[in-house]
Design a protein around this motif. Structure first.
Motif, PDB file in Angstrom:
ATOM      1  N   VAL A  51     -21.231  -2.532   3.967  1.00  0.00           N
ATOM      2  CA  VAL A  51     -22.462  -1.861   2.914  1.00  0.00           C
ATOM      3  C   VAL A  51     -22.472  -0.464   3.288  1.00  0.00           C
ATOM      4  O   VAL A  51     -22.960  -0.174   4.286  1.00  0.00           O
ATOM      5  CB  VAL A  51     -23.739  -2.526   2.583  1.00  0.00           C
ATOM      6  N   GLN A  52     -22.168   0.570   2.375  1.00  0.00           N
ATOM      7  CA  GLN A  52     -22.603   1.884   2.721  1.00  0.00           C
ATOM      8  C   GLN A  52     -23.651   2.349   2.123  1.00  0.00           C
ATOM      9  O   GLN A  52     -23.989   1.715   1.044  1.00  0.00           O
ATOM     10  CB  GLN A  52     -21.090   2.799   2.171  1.00  0.00           C
ATOM     11  N   GLY A  53     -24.191   3.672   2.383  1.00  0.00           N
ATOM     12  CA  GLY A  53     -25.307   4.197   1.602  1.00  0.00           C
ATOM     13  C   GLY A  53     -26.582   3.464   2.148  1.00  0.00           C
ATOM     14  O   GLY A  53     -26.693   2.757   3.064  1.00  0.00           O
ATOM     15  N   ALA A  54     -27.787   3.804   1.168  1.00  0.00           N
ATOM     16  CA  ALA A  54     -29.104   3.173   1.740  1.00  0.00           C
ATOM     17  C   ALA A  54     -29.014   1.584   1.629  1.00  0.00           C
ATOM     18  O   ALA A  54     -28.539   1.208   0.588  1.00  0.00           O
ATOM     19  CB  ALA A  54     -29.820   4.000   0.552  1.00  0.00           C
ATOM     20  N   ILE A  55     -29.721   1.233   2.433  1.00  0.00           N
ATOM     21  CA  ILE A  55     -29.698  -0.317   2.304  1.00  0.00           C
ATOM     22  C   ILE A  55     -31.552  -0.454   2.193  1.00  0.00           C
ATOM     23  O   ILE A  55     -32.190  -0.451   2.960  1.00  0.00           O
ATOM     24  CB  ILE A  55     -29.249  -1.097   3.297  1.00  0.00           C
ATOM     25  N   ARG A  56     -31.831  -0.663   0.849  1.00  0.00           N
ATOM     26  CA  ARG A  56     -33.353  -0.604   0.591  1.00  0.00           C
ATOM     27  C   ARG A  56     -33.821  -1.882   0.738  1.00  0.00           C
ATOM     28  O   ARG A  56     -33.345  -3.014   0.568  1.00  0.00           O
ATOM     29  CB  ARG A  56     -33.570  -0.195  -0.853  1.00  0.00           C
ATOM     30  N   SER A  57     -35.114  -1.781   0.943  1.00  0.00           N
ATOM     31  CA  SER A  57     -36.021  -3.121   1.364  1.00  0.00           C
ATOM     32  C   SER A  57     -36.097  -3.749   0.059  1.00  0.00           C
ATOM     33  O   SER A  57     -36.578  -2.813  -1.103  1.00  0.00           O
ATOM     34  CB  SER A  57     -37.429  -2.834   1.772  1.00  0.00           C
ATOM     35  N   PRO A  58     -36.347  -5.031  -0.564  1.00  0.00           N
ATOM     36  CA  PRO A  58     -36.619  -5.412  -1.593  1.00  0.00           C
ATOM     37  C   PRO A  58     -37.945  -5.908  -2.041  1.00  0.00           C
ATOM     38  O   PRO A  58     -38.450  -6.627  -2.857  1.00  0.00           O
ATOM     39  CB  PRO A  58     -35.692  -6.707  -1.462  1.00  0.00           C
ATOM     40  N   THR A  59     -38.766  -5.324  -1.202  1.00  0.00           N
ATOM     41  CA  THR A  59     -40.191  -5.953  -1.399  1.00  0.00           C
ATOM     42  C   THR A  59     -40.706  -5.506  -2.767  1.00  0.00           C
ATOM     43  O   THR A  59     -41.202  -6.327  -3.276  1.00  0.00           O
ATOM     44  CB  THR A  59     -41.017  -4.826  -0.470  1.00  0.00           C
TER      45      THR A  59
END
Length: 160
Positions: A51-59
Motif C-alpha cells: 500500500v502506497q501513500g497515506a494509511i489513515r486510521s479508520p477511527t
C-alpha cells in the motif's frame, strides 16, 4: 504464541512478518486497549503488502479500503458502532476483501466473517506484549509459516 515487542520498530517488524506469510484470504481481529499498537501493526502490514501513500486510521470513517496486488484490504475500527447491525450501513461486500484487519471486533460480533487470527496487544513495561491466537485452520497454518520461516521479530513462547 506470545511475543514481546520492545518498541514501535518491533511492532512494525511483526506487521511485516504477518504480511509476508499471510494466506490469500484472512480475517484478523486486533484487540487491545487504546494505545496498545493496533493501528501501528495494521499500518505495518498494509505497507508491507504494497500500500502506497497515506494509511489513515479508520477511527472516524470506520473502514478504510486499500487495493492489494490480489483483492482488497479493509482496515476497520468498530469502536464507535453501537452493535453489529450498524455494519450493514458500511456497504461491506466480503467478496472483494481478501484481508480484514478489525480493531474492536467485539462490537461487530456476528456481523463479520469469523476470524482466522486474534492478535491481543497490551502495554507492558517499555514495550508491548502480543499474543497471536489462531482461531481457524487457516490461522494455525499462518502462524506455522511464520515460525517455520523464522519471521518473528523477538523471542516467542507458546500461549497457555
Amino acid at each position: 504464541m506470545r511475543i514481546f515487542l520492545s518498541d514501535s520498530e518491533a511492532t512494525e517488524a511483526l506487521g511485516r512478518a504477518l504480511a509476508a506469510t499471510r494466506p490469500a484470504q484472512a480475517v484478523v481481529h486486533l484487540q487491545g486497549d487504546l494505545g496498545a499498537g493496533k493501528s501501528t501493526l495494521a499500518r505495518a502490514m498494509l505497507r508491507a503488502l504494497g500500500v502506497q501513500g497515506a494509511i489513515r486510521s479508520p477511527t472516524y470513517t470506520l473502514v478504510e479500503r486499500y487495493p492489494l496486488a490480489q483483492g482488497e484490504a479493509w482496515h476497520m475500527d468498530l469502536y464507535r458502532i453501537g452493535d453489529a447491525g450498524e455494519l450493514e450501513f458500511l456497504g461491506l461486500d466480503d467478496a472483494t476483501a481478501t484481508l480484514w484487519l478489525v480493531e474492536w471486533p467485539e462490537r461487530g460480533s456476528g456481523g463479520m466473517p469469523p476470524p482466522d487470527l486474534r492478535v491481543e496487544l497490551a502495554v507492558e513495561a517499555e514495550g508491548r506484549s502480543v499474543a497471536l491466537l489462531p482461531l481457524s485452520e487457516r490461522g494455525s497454518h499462518w502462524l506455522g509459516r511464520m515460525a517455520d520461516n523464522r519471521q518473528l521479530p523477538g523471542p516467542s513462547v507458546p500461549v497457555t
